[in-house]
Scaffold this active site. Structure first.
Site, PDB file in Angstrom:
ATOM      1  N   GLY A   1      -6.938  28.494  15.115  1.00 38.31           N
ATOM      2  CA  GLY A   1      -6.328  27.735  14.026  1.00 38.31           C
ATOM      3  C   GLY A   1      -6.075  26.267  14.300  1.00 38.31           C
ATOM      4  O   GLY A   1      -6.069  25.454  13.387  1.00 38.31           O
TER       5      GLY A   1
ATOM      6  N   GLU B   1      -0.177  23.955  18.430  1.00 40.76           N
ATOM      7  CA  GLU B   1      -0.280  25.077  17.490  1.00 40.76           C
ATOM      8  C   GLU B   1      -0.483  24.570  16.069  1.00 40.76           C
ATOM      9  O   GLU B   1       0.030  23.513  15.706  1.00 40.76           O
ATOM     10  CB  GLU B   1       1.013  25.910  17.526  1.00 40.76           C
ATOM     11  CG  GLU B   1       0.996  27.043  18.531  1.00 40.76           C
ATOM     12  CD  GLU B   1       0.139  28.234  18.102  1.00 40.76           C
ATOM     13  OE1 GLU B   1      -0.724  28.084  17.204  1.00 40.76           O
ATOM     14  OE2 GLU B   1       0.330  29.305  18.684  1.00 40.76           O
ATOM     15  N   ASP B   2      -1.220  25.337  15.277  1.00 36.10           N
ATOM     16  CA  ASP B   2      -1.382  25.007  13.864  1.00 36.10           C
ATOM     17  C   ASP B   2      -0.108  25.286  13.084  1.00 36.10           C
ATOM     18  O   ASP B   2       0.331  24.493  12.264  1.00 36.10           O
ATOM     19  CB  ASP B   2      -2.561  25.793  13.256  1.00 36.10           C
ATOM     20  CG  ASP B   2      -2.510  27.284  13.613  1.00 36.10           C
ATOM     21  OD1 ASP B   2      -1.622  27.708  14.373  1.00 36.10           O
ATOM     22  OD2 ASP B   2      -3.382  28.025  13.123  1.00 36.10           O
TER      23      ASP B   2
ATOM     24  N   ASP C   1       5.310  30.568  12.614  1.00 32.04           N
ATOM     25  CA  ASP C   1       5.850  31.381  11.525  1.00 32.04           C
ATOM     26  C   ASP C   1       7.084  32.109  12.078  1.00 32.04           C
ATOM     27  O   ASP C   1       8.161  31.539  12.140  1.00 32.04           O
ATOM     28  CB  ASP C   1       4.717  32.320  11.068  1.00 32.04           C
ATOM     29  CG  ASP C   1       5.052  33.128   9.842  1.00 32.04           C
ATOM     30  OD1 ASP C   1       6.083  32.887   9.220  1.00 32.04           O
ATOM     31  OD2 ASP C   1       4.264  34.030   9.474  1.00 32.04           O
TER      32      ASP C   1
ATOM     33  N   LYS D   1       7.587  27.183   9.602  1.00 33.68           N
ATOM     34  CA  LYS D   1       8.285  27.855   8.490  1.00 33.68           C
ATOM     35  C   LYS D   1       9.692  28.203   8.980  1.00 33.68           C
ATOM     36  O   LYS D   1       9.892  29.283   9.567  1.00 33.68           O
ATOM     37  CB  LYS D   1       7.539  29.129   8.098  1.00 33.68           C
ATOM     38  CG  LYS D   1       6.155  28.923   7.520  1.00 33.68           C
ATOM     39  CD  LYS D   1       5.527  30.270   7.155  1.00 33.68           C
ATOM     40  CE  LYS D   1       4.130  30.115   6.629  1.00 33.68           C
ATOM     41  NZ  LYS D   1       3.472  31.426   6.393  1.00 33.68           N
TER      42      LYS D   1
ATOM     43  N   PHE E   1       2.375  31.640   2.144  1.00 29.12           N
ATOM     44  CA  PHE E   1       1.119  31.716   2.888  1.00 29.12           C
ATOM     45  C   PHE E   1       0.213  30.550   2.532  1.00 29.12           C
ATOM     46  O   PHE E   1      -0.081  30.306   1.364  1.00 29.12           O
ATOM     47  CB  PHE E   1       0.406  33.046   2.610  1.00 29.12           C
ATOM     48  CG  PHE E   1      -0.740  33.286   3.535  1.00 29.12           C
ATOM     49  CD1 PHE E   1      -0.527  33.748   4.826  1.00 29.12           C
ATOM     50  CD2 PHE E   1      -2.045  33.007   3.141  1.00 29.12           C
ATOM     51  CE1 PHE E   1      -1.581  33.937   5.707  1.00 29.12           C
ATOM     52  CE2 PHE E   1      -3.113  33.192   4.016  1.00 29.12           C
ATOM     53  CZ  PHE E   1      -2.874  33.661   5.296  1.00 29.12           C
ATOM     54  N   VAL E   2      -0.220  29.821   3.555  1.00 32.05           N
ATOM     55  CA  VAL E   2      -1.068  28.648   3.334  1.00 32.05           C
ATOM     56  C   VAL E   2      -2.416  28.784   4.048  1.00 32.05           C
ATOM     57  O   VAL E   2      -2.523  29.517   5.035  1.00 32.05           O
ATOM     58  CB  VAL E   2      -0.356  27.345   3.799  1.00 32.05           C
ATOM     59  CG1 VAL E   2       0.838  27.035   2.924  1.00 32.05           C
ATOM     60  CG2 VAL E   2       0.075  27.443   5.267  1.00 32.05           C
TER      61      VAL E   2
ATOM     62  N   ASP F   1      -6.503  30.130   8.209  1.00 29.64           N
ATOM     63  CA  ASP F   1      -7.420  30.984   7.474  1.00 29.64           C
ATOM     64  C   ASP F   1      -6.717  32.078   6.683  1.00 29.64           C
ATOM     65  O   ASP F   1      -5.597  32.468   6.992  1.00 29.64           O
ATOM     66  CB  ASP F   1      -8.389  31.670   8.441  1.00 29.64           C
ATOM     67  CG  ASP F   1      -7.695  32.751   9.271  1.00 29.64           C
ATOM     68  OD1 ASP F   1      -6.717  32.419   9.968  1.00 29.64           O
ATOM     69  OD2 ASP F   1      -8.102  33.926   9.191  1.00 29.64           O
TER      70      ASP F   1
ATOM     71  N   ARG G   1     -10.700  27.885   6.852  1.00 30.03           N
ATOM     72  CA  ARG G   1     -10.332  27.020   7.987  1.00 30.03           C
ATOM     73  C   ARG G   1     -10.918  25.621   7.871  1.00 30.03           C
ATOM     74  O   ARG G   1     -10.375  24.664   8.397  1.00 30.03           O
ATOM     75  CB  ARG G   1     -10.841  27.610   9.305  1.00 30.03           C
ATOM     76  CG  ARG G   1     -10.147  28.856   9.773  1.00 30.03           C
ATOM     77  CD  ARG G   1     -10.521  29.130  11.227  1.00 30.03           C
ATOM     78  NE  ARG G   1     -10.253  30.497  11.644  1.00 30.03           N
ATOM     79  CZ  ARG G   1      -9.062  30.950  12.012  1.00 30.03           C
ATOM     80  NH1 ARG G   1      -8.025  30.159  11.986  1.00 30.03           N
ATOM     81  NH2 ARG G   1      -8.904  32.201  12.400  1.00 30.03           N
TER      82      ARG G   1
END
Ligand code: IMP
Ligand code: MG
Length: 183
Positions: free
Chosen positions: A48, A102-103, A106, A134, A155-156, A162, A168
């Site tokens: 990611g 990190e992307d 969560d 988040k 959710f994105v 992805d 992606r």
């Protein structure tokens, strides 16, 4: 920006590429100022983070090294259940300043596992740079040192993130259209 459909779900425009890049630049400036003399090793967590890492590191101007890793989970034979393993770490990291790239964070479960693995390798210090966070989903106490944007618990996709392997490659970030997909 148009809405996009990936498999069975529809996503609507959320964060434009321009806004993303402006925020990434600010993150890089903070890192440049904080870690000037540390010769950090950026540990990019695939898949990611590939797009974020590329944009971030173009703006990082201090001496540094970059390494790409993947996390793999398997069920160990002991009673501890799932074991997480780091794949692809080729550099010696003992005594170094490591910046985890990190992307998205969560719940923070993935990040905590990674930090546990790094701590065992006796690094000097661990910094964490996540483009998205988040806060409402985050269950851990570990500090995220550099955050691009905080978003609600939705959710994105896009910008490396992805949905079931898709999306992606999109340069903007899209959010699930709840009016269409209530399932
Ligand atoms: P964690 O809950 O912090 O452990 O997040 C684990 C992983 O879930 C992240 O690294 C992402 O790969 C994925 N993830 C979490 N939220 C999203 C999202 O909104 N879109 C796409 N992937 C997500
Ligand atoms: Mg990730």
């Amino acid at each position: 920006m148009q809405r996009v459909t990936l498999k069975d779900k529809t996503f609507v425009p959320y964060i434009t590429s321009d806004k993303i890049l402006a925020s990434v630049k600010v993150m890089a400036q903070k890192i440049n100022a904080d870690l000037t003399d540390d010769m950090p090793l950026f540990l990019v967590v695939l898949n990611g983070s590939f797009m974020f890492a590329a944009d971030l590191l173009k703006e990082v101007t201090i001496p540094c090294e970059i390494c790409f890793i993947k996390l793999a989970s398997y069920h160990g034979t002991s009673s501890t259940g799932t074991v997480t393993e780091m794949i692809g770490l080729t550099d010696e990291i003992k005594g170094r300043t490591v910046v985890v790239v990190e992307d998205i964070v969560d719940t923070g479960i993935t990040l905590e596992k990674l930090v546990t693995l790094l701590t065992k390798k006796e690094v000097k210090q661990i910094k964490v740079a996540s483009f998205l966070l988040k806060p409402d989903a985050y269950t851990k106490t570990l500090k995220i040192d550099y955050v691009g944007m905080e978003i609600p618990n939705d959710f994105v996709v896009g910008y490396g993130l992805d949905y079931d392997g898709l999306g992606r490659n999109m340069k903007d970030i899209f959010v699930l259209d709840k009016n269409v997909d209530s399932k």
